[in-house]
Design a protein around this motif. Sequence first.
Motif, short mmCIF file in Angstrom:
data_model
loop_
_atom_site.label_atom_id
_atom_site.label_comp_id
_atom_site.label_asym_id
_atom_site.label_seq_id
_atom_site.Cartn_x
_atom_site.Cartn_y
_atom_site.Cartn_z
N MET A 1 0.84 -1.20 0.00
CA MET A 1 0.00 0.00 0.00
C MET A 1 0.88 1.25 0.00
N SER A 2 0.28 2.34 -0.42
CA SER A 2 0.99 3.60 -0.41
C SER A 2 1.33 4.03 1.01
N GLU A 3 2.49 4.67 1.18
CA GLU A 3 2.88 5.17 2.49
C GLU A 3 2.50 6.64 2.66
N GLU A 4 1.60 7.14 1.81
CA GLU A 4 1.10 8.49 1.98
C GLU A 4 0.15 8.53 3.17
N ASP A 5 -0.34 9.72 3.47
CA ASP A 5 -1.27 9.87 4.59
C ASP A 5 -2.47 8.94 4.44
N ILE A 6 -2.90 8.42 5.58
CA ILE A 6 -4.10 7.59 5.63
C ILE A 6 -5.17 8.39 6.35
N ARG A 7 -6.37 8.44 5.77
CA ARG A 7 -7.46 9.20 6.37
C ARG A 7 -8.60 8.26 6.73
N LEU A 8 -9.03 8.35 7.98
CA LEU A 8 -10.20 7.64 8.45
C LEU A 8 -11.30 8.66 8.71
N ALA A 9 -12.56 8.24 8.58
CA ALA A 9 -13.66 9.17 8.78
C ALA A 9 -14.86 8.45 9.35
#
Length: 279
Positions: A1-9
């Motif tokens: 998976m990408s290591e960019e920011d992960i956003r949960l909502a």
Amino acid sequence: MSEEDIRLAAGDVELTITPANGCRISGLRIGGGELLRQGERYGCFPMVPWCGRTAHGRFLNGATEHRLPLDAPPHAMHGTGRDTAWRTARADKTEAVFTYDLADPWPYSGRVTQMFELTDSSLTLRLGVETYGDSFPAQAGWHPWFNRRLGGGSGDSGSGSGSGTGSGSEDVTLDFTPAWQEERGEDHLPTGRRIPPEPGPWDDCFGMPDGVDVTLTWPGRLELKVTSRTPWVVVYDEQEAAVCVEPQSGPPNGLNTAPRLVTPIDPLEIETTWTWRRL
């Protein structure tokens, strides 16, 4: 998976996690208001495999002495996890899991896992430390920087000027009832004496034997409770911009004074939950 920011909502709550920057929470927005101080050193970062200061960067495992880098001279501070790029193991809309392998300058091999679970009224964080071989002492916890005032949340380059606090809101208040305070020496380490809790400002460790239970209230805006089964919490409120409520598995310098061994059959696990309600 990408290591960019992960956003949960969940509902009007948005959580942003930055795996590449110590797997810290870089943002927690509730109803559009940012709760955490912004900036690459702030947010909320995991303290692992030790918490707070380790005296002179030295600790023993049995008769073997180890030395850690003195990143807060003359001590070693807050572990290696906050300076490490973590791997994303799993992420969906409301839950995520991240890992990293312990490596130099930590002298033992093992894995750290951090889990996040978000609802529209709570956030649960979990940390686990396991060994790949030899047993070793370790600690784990979290270091959130809660904005002293809500209503801002703009970027912060790391100055102590109070950016991110916003305007037109009142300072957060803290409410907690510890059983004792660890007396703090001139070297900022606990002396080993337990004293009656003293008034702030604090950069101090407190004992709550029935579990951490601290309430932060932004008057007229939000109430947030930090709870954990661990009996240790550090409270730091000496900066203008933010206050810190840090549940952790042992006191500062605990690798030396209260070692908790991670063994092949007994990993270290700690959990905290933040629960909030609008006022």
